[in-house]
Design a protein around this motif. Structure first.
Motif, PDB file in Angstrom:
ATOM      1  N   ASN B  31       0.798  -1.223   0.000  1.00  0.00           N
ATOM      2  CA  ASN B  31       0.000   0.000   0.000  1.00  0.00           C
ATOM      3  C   ASN B  31       0.836   1.281   0.000  1.00  0.00           C
ATOM      4  O   ASN B  31       0.298   2.379   0.137  1.00  0.00           O
ATOM      5  N   TYR B  32       2.139   1.136  -0.149  1.00  0.00           N
ATOM      6  CA  TYR B  32       3.002   2.315  -0.141  1.00  0.00           C
ATOM      7  C   TYR B  32       4.119   2.107  -1.152  1.00  0.00           C
ATOM      8  O   TYR B  32       4.779   1.061  -1.149  1.00  0.00           O
ATOM      9  N   PHE B  33       4.317   3.116  -2.021  1.00  0.00           N
ATOM     10  CA  PHE B  33       5.234   2.949  -3.147  1.00  0.00           C
ATOM     11  C   PHE B  33       6.120   4.189  -3.292  1.00  0.00           C
ATOM     12  O   PHE B  33       5.752   5.148  -3.956  1.00  0.00           O
ATOM     13  N   PRO B  34       7.299   4.153  -2.710  1.00  0.00           N
ATOM     14  CA  PRO B  34       8.208   5.292  -2.841  1.00  0.00           C
ATOM     15  C   PRO B  34       9.175   5.092  -4.011  1.00  0.00           C
ATOM     16  O   PRO B  34       9.433   3.970  -4.440  1.00  0.00           O
ATOM     17  N   TRP B  35       9.711   6.192  -4.489  1.00  0.00           N
ATOM     18  CA  TRP B  35      10.757   6.182  -5.498  1.00  0.00           C
ATOM     19  C   TRP B  35      11.979   6.897  -4.913  1.00  0.00           C
ATOM     20  O   TRP B  35      11.857   7.959  -4.314  1.00  0.00           O
ATOM     21  N   TYR B  36      13.137   6.272  -5.132  1.00  0.00           N
ATOM     22  CA  TYR B  36      14.378   6.829  -4.628  1.00  0.00           C
ATOM     23  C   TYR B  36      15.347   7.079  -5.780  1.00  0.00           C
ATOM     24  O   TYR B  36      15.387   6.321  -6.745  1.00  0.00           O
ATOM     25  N   LYS B  37      16.129   8.128  -5.619  1.00  0.00           N
ATOM     26  CA  LYS B  37      17.180   8.461  -6.574  1.00  0.00           C
ATOM     27  C   LYS B  37      18.513   8.263  -5.865  1.00  0.00           C
ATOM     28  O   LYS B  37      18.697   8.740  -4.735  1.00  0.00           O
ATOM     29  N   GLN B  38      19.415   7.545  -6.494  1.00  0.00           N
ATOM     30  CA  GLN B  38      20.716   7.318  -5.880  1.00  0.00           C
ATOM     31  C   GLN B  38      21.822   7.806  -6.814  1.00  0.00           C
ATOM     32  O   GLN B  38      21.985   7.287  -7.920  1.00  0.00           O
ATOM     33  N   GLU B  39      22.557   8.762  -6.365  1.00  0.00           N
ATOM     34  CA  GLU B  39      23.711   9.261  -7.106  1.00  0.00           C
ATOM     35  C   GLU B  39      24.948   8.515  -6.632  1.00  0.00           C
ATOM     36  O   GLU B  39      24.974   7.958  -5.523  1.00  0.00           O
ATOM     37  N   LEU B  40      25.959   8.545  -7.454  1.00  0.00           N
ATOM     38  CA  LEU B  40      27.170   7.783  -7.190  1.00  0.00           C
ATOM     39  C   LEU B  40      27.768   8.154  -5.833  1.00  0.00           C
ATOM     40  O   LEU B  40      27.975   9.338  -5.542  1.00  0.00           O
ATOM     41  N   GLY B  41      27.991   7.157  -5.009  1.00  0.00           N
ATOM     42  CA  GLY B  41      28.624   7.388  -3.720  1.00  0.00           C
ATOM     43  C   GLY B  41      27.698   7.927  -2.643  1.00  0.00           C
ATOM     44  O   GLY B  41      28.162   8.298  -1.558  1.00  0.00           O
ATOM     45  N   LYS B  42      26.396   7.961  -2.933  1.00  0.00           N
ATOM     46  CA  LYS B  42      25.456   8.505  -1.945  1.00  0.00           C
ATOM     47  C   LYS B  42      24.364   7.496  -1.612  1.00  0.00           C
ATOM     48  O   LYS B  42      24.194   6.491  -2.299  1.00  0.00           O
ATOM     49  N   GLY B  43      23.632   7.791  -0.562  1.00  0.00           N
ATOM     50  CA  GLY B  43      22.517   6.947  -0.190  1.00  0.00           C
ATOM     51  C   GLY B  43      21.286   7.270  -1.006  1.00  0.00           C
ATOM     52  O   GLY B  43      21.199   8.337  -1.626  1.00  0.00           O
ATOM     53  N   PRO B  44      20.327   6.370  -1.055  1.00  0.00           N
ATOM     54  CA  PRO B  44      19.076   6.638  -1.782  1.00  0.00           C
ATOM     55  C   PRO B  44      18.355   7.854  -1.198  1.00  0.00           C
ATOM     56  O   PRO B  44      18.262   8.004   0.020  1.00  0.00           O
ATOM     57  N   GLN B  45      17.867   8.689  -2.096  1.00  0.00           N
ATOM     58  CA  GLN B  45      17.157   9.904  -1.693  1.00  0.00           C
ATOM     59  C   GLN B  45      15.715   9.805  -2.161  1.00  0.00           C
ATOM     60  O   GLN B  45      15.463   9.604  -3.357  1.00  0.00           O
ATOM     61  N   LEU B  46      14.779   9.954  -1.244  1.00  0.00           N
ATOM     62  CA  LEU B  46      13.373   9.899  -1.609  1.00  0.00           C
ATOM     63  C   LEU B  46      13.022  11.070  -2.518  1.00  0.00           C
ATOM     64  O   LEU B  46      13.315  12.228  -2.200  1.00  0.00           O
TER      65      LEU B  46
END
Lengths: 114, 113
Positions: B31-46
């Motif tokens: 029931n919950y669907f997030p999208w994350y962006k991950q740049e090189l060397g970093k953690g996933p960002q919502l």
């Protein structure tokens, strides 16, 4: 900057050794999650703590353990390390342990096992 | 348990074009669907998330759509810019007393000039 901090940033160790990874959640967050990211397995959930108590377990090996302390920071302990444990380890935090709680990720700890 | 599939694994678009990434999930209880962006060397960002009681959500150039019947959800990025280049992950959560995320395998988006 998500507000979640992780130390150390990098860790290089040998097979058979034991390491401890540390995570401080965002201010006010009660839940801490640990994830492992490897090239072959992707991002995998390991374990969740909520206000000091274990709440959910994922694909966490018996050699791995975690805890959350009264100040809400968390530690992930990895023992008897193997080459395959080399990965990025992320901590995430959220306010509650609720149904659709937004998780914010830290910058990760890169573990290299030689 | 939940299984999330994500396509494509790589996507190259020209600056200004749109990008679409699609995910399917297996457990209808999610029931919950997030999208994350991950740049090189970093953690996933919502970057955006959607809950099952909503069919679409938009935030500036980013939108997410959810089709609960078909059990799939998509990320749409319009007017792409070079700084959109990163790896994008979809995720799903069943919720309840614990809200672990099950992630897709990621899409490497390259925005070319």
């Amino acid at each position: 900057d998500s507000g979640v901090t992780q130390t150390p940033k990098h860790l290089i160790t040998a097979t058979g050794q034991r390491v401890t990874l540390r995570c401080s959640p965002r201010s006010g967050d009660l839940s801490v999650y640990w994830y492992q990211q490897s090239l072959d397995q992707g991002l995998q959930f390991l374990i969740q703590y909520y206000n000091g108590e274990e709440r959910a377990k994922g694909n966490i090996l018996e050699r791995f353990s975690a805890q959350q302390f009264p100040d809400l920071h968390s530690e992930l302990n990895l023992s008897s390390l193997e080459l395959g444990d080399s990965a990025l380890y992320f901590c995430a935090s959220s306010v509650l342990a609720g149904d659709t709680d937004t998780q914010y990720f830290g910058p990760g700890t890169r573990l290299t096992v030689l | 348990g939940e299984n999330v599939e994500q396509h494509p694994s790589t996507l190259s678009v020209q600056e200004g074009d749109s990008a679409v990434i699609k995910c399917t999930y297996s457990d209808s209880a999610s029931n919950y669907f997030p999208w994350y962006k991950q740049e090189l060397g970093k953690g996933p960002q919502l970057i955006i998330d959607i809950r099952s009681n909503v069919g679409e959500k938009k935030d500036q150039r980013i939108a997410v759509t959810l089709n609960k019947t078909a059990k799939h959800f998509s990320l749409h990025i319009t007017e792409t810019q070079p700084e959109d280049s990163a790896v994008y992950f979809c995720a799903a959560s069943i919720g309840g007393t614990a809200s672990k995320l099950t992630f897709g395998t990621g899409t490497r988006l390259q925005v070319t000039l």
